[in-house]
Design a protein around this motif. Sequence first.
Motif, mmCIF file in Angstrom:
data_model
loop_
_atom_site.group_PDB
_atom_site.id
_atom_site.type_symbol
_atom_site.label_atom_id
_atom_site.label_comp_id
_atom_site.label_asym_id
_atom_site.label_seq_id
_atom_site.Cartn_x
_atom_site.Cartn_y
_atom_site.Cartn_z
ATOM 1 N N GLN A 141 0.872 -1.247 -0.096
ATOM 2 C CA GLN A 141 0.333 -0.158 -0.137
ATOM 3 C C GLN A 141 0.802 0.968 0.098
ATOM 4 O OE1 GLN A 141 -2.001 -0.830 3.338
ATOM 5 N NE2 GLN A 141 -3.480 -2.233 2.026
ATOM 6 N N ASP A 142 1.011 1.868 -1.244
ATOM 7 C CA ASP A 142 2.321 2.290 -1.679
ATOM 8 C C ASP A 142 3.281 2.421 -0.839
ATOM 9 O OD1 ASP A 142 3.175 4.865 -2.279
ATOM 10 O OD2 ASP A 142 2.864 5.886 -0.771
ATOM 11 N N THR A 143 4.065 3.191 0.336
ATOM 12 C CA THR A 143 5.339 2.014 0.215
ATOM 13 C C THR A 143 5.366 1.207 1.435
ATOM 14 O OG1 THR A 143 6.308 4.268 1.962
ATOM 15 C CG2 THR A 143 7.293 4.251 -0.657
ATOM 16 N N THR A 144 3.862 1.050 2.230
ATOM 17 C CA THR A 144 3.685 -0.137 3.458
ATOM 18 C C THR A 144 3.260 -1.447 3.207
ATOM 19 O OG1 THR A 144 3.308 2.133 4.411
ATOM 20 C CG2 THR A 144 1.829 0.164 5.481
ATOM 21 N N MET A 145 3.886 -2.135 3.663
ATOM 22 C CA MET A 145 3.491 -3.752 3.905
ATOM 23 C C MET A 145 2.618 -4.388 4.762
ATOM 24 S SD MET A 145 6.853 -5.457 2.169
ATOM 25 C CE MET A 145 6.030 -6.825 1.498
ATOM 26 N N PRO A 146 1.567 -4.674 4.394
ATOM 27 C CA PRO A 146 0.573 -5.165 5.773
ATOM 28 C C PRO A 146 1.225 -6.229 6.795
ATOM 29 C CG PRO A 146 -0.827 -5.022 3.144
ATOM 30 C CD PRO A 146 0.702 -4.745 3.119
ATOM 31 N N ASN A 147 1.333 -5.997 7.801
ATOM 32 C CA ASN A 147 1.399 -7.172 9.038
ATOM 33 C C ASN A 147 1.124 -8.719 8.669
ATOM 34 O OD1 ASN A 147 2.463 -4.603 9.972
ATOM 35 N ND2 ASN A 147 0.883 -3.922 11.574
ATOM 36 N N PHE A 148 0.271 -8.700 7.946
ATOM 37 C CA PHE A 148 -0.345 -9.822 8.151
ATOM 38 C C PHE A 148 0.276 -10.952 6.882
ATOM 39 C CE2 PHE A 148 -2.734 -7.843 3.824
ATOM 40 C CZ PHE A 148 -2.376 -9.119 3.002
ATOM 41 N N LEU A 149 1.387 -9.835 6.477
ATOM 42 C CA LEU A 149 1.801 -10.442 5.360
ATOM 43 C C LEU A 149 3.801 -12.465 6.216
ATOM 44 C CD1 LEU A 149 3.134 -8.162 2.526
ATOM 45 C CD2 LEU A 149 1.501 -10.315 2.048
ATOM 46 N N PHE A 150 3.796 -10.947 7.060
ATOM 47 C CA PHE A 150 4.506 -12.086 7.994
ATOM 48 C C PHE A 150 3.938 -12.542 9.813
ATOM 49 C CE2 PHE A 150 5.939 -8.126 5.839
ATOM 50 C CZ PHE A 150 7.247 -8.849 5.344
ATOM 51 N N GLU A 151 2.813 -12.894 9.396
ATOM 52 C CA GLU A 151 1.528 -12.957 10.054
ATOM 53 C C GLU A 151 1.458 -15.126 10.576
ATOM 54 O OE1 GLU A 151 -1.035 -11.400 11.564
ATOM 55 O OE2 GLU A 151 -0.655 -9.560 12.128
ATOM 56 N N PHE B 158 -0.116 -17.658 10.768
ATOM 57 C CA PHE B 158 -1.514 -17.882 10.102
ATOM 58 C C PHE B 158 -1.406 -17.592 8.809
ATOM 59 C CE2 PHE B 158 -5.105 -18.326 8.504
ATOM 60 C CZ PHE B 158 -5.767 -19.690 8.613
ATOM 61 N N PHE B 159 -0.996 -16.610 7.972
ATOM 62 C CA PHE B 159 -0.621 -16.279 6.747
ATOM 63 C C PHE B 159 0.868 -17.075 6.302
ATOM 64 C CE2 PHE B 159 0.653 -14.021 2.791
ATOM 65 C CZ PHE B 159 -0.047 -13.466 2.183
ATOM 66 N N ILE B 160 1.491 -16.724 6.523
ATOM 67 C CA ILE B 160 2.808 -17.592 6.481
ATOM 68 C C ILE B 160 2.646 -19.659 5.799
ATOM 69 C CG2 ILE B 160 5.003 -18.279 6.643
ATOM 70 C CD1 ILE B 160 4.938 -15.767 8.042
ATOM 71 N N GLN B 161 2.030 -19.871 7.046
ATOM 72 C CA GLN B 161 1.726 -21.250 6.999
ATOM 73 C C GLN B 161 0.605 -21.775 5.694
ATOM 74 O OE1 GLN B 161 0.929 -21.974 10.910
ATOM 75 N NE2 GLN B 161 2.826 -21.789 11.458
ATOM 76 N N ARG B 162 -0.376 -20.698 5.679
ATOM 77 C CA ARG B 162 -1.700 -21.382 4.990
ATOM 78 C C ARG B 162 -1.156 -20.967 3.096
ATOM 79 N NH1 ARG B 162 -5.980 -24.163 3.736
ATOM 80 N NH2 ARG B 162 -7.118 -22.961 2.188
#
Length: 220
Positions: free
Chosen positions: A146-156, A158-162
């Motif tokens: 989102q512009d220069t920001t990366m959403p936090n969920f990418l590094f959590e 649950f998302f990584i495991q999925r």
Amino acid sequence: MFKKYLSYFLPVNIHKKTSQISKNLEVTWNNGQLVLDSENTNYSYGSLQRILRKGLKYIGYSRIQNFNSVLVLGVAGGSVIKTLVDEVKFTRKITGVEIDKDVVEIANSFFKLDQIENLNIVVDDAFEFVLKTKEKYDLIIIDIFQDTTMPNFLFEDFFIQRVNFLLNVNGFILFNTMVLDYKDRRRNAAYKSRFDEKYSVRMYPKVEVHNELFTIKKLA
């Protein structure tokens, strides 16, 4: 053609769009190439295409040609999809997930993504999509900003495991990250540590100055 020629001397903006999700979007001729930019960074083509092209080369074009399915989380203007189709010569199924319908409209209007026969674009949140999909993939490209920001969920976890679950054995994750400060470097180091011996993780720092790429191969 005049605007394209003029862009070798100075950028020529041809379209502006305000999006609720991506905020300010601009389509611009720059050095003879059509690019999509947000307010503070390149969204597609330009430097971003160079970054993801390097990632695909690290994995290997010939290897990718033998994959059956590719998932792209974060389509934007579709530069990595164009690289897959035009340069890698990937002819099998590509699924692109993009949360912003305004971006998809720009991608279709200016970059002709809707003319790619083996591409299906889904307008959805990437987190929601990976929860719902029942398909598995040989290559998962994560390129979400989102512009220069990366959403936090990418590094959590649950998302990584999925995402790992959706990846076939001997498949690859290509993850494009932005590193602007020490906090981002620590975040990436923590991300790398979340993969065990079932994965081969390589990190490529300072790709186009502020970007750091991961290639992650699932071994078992």
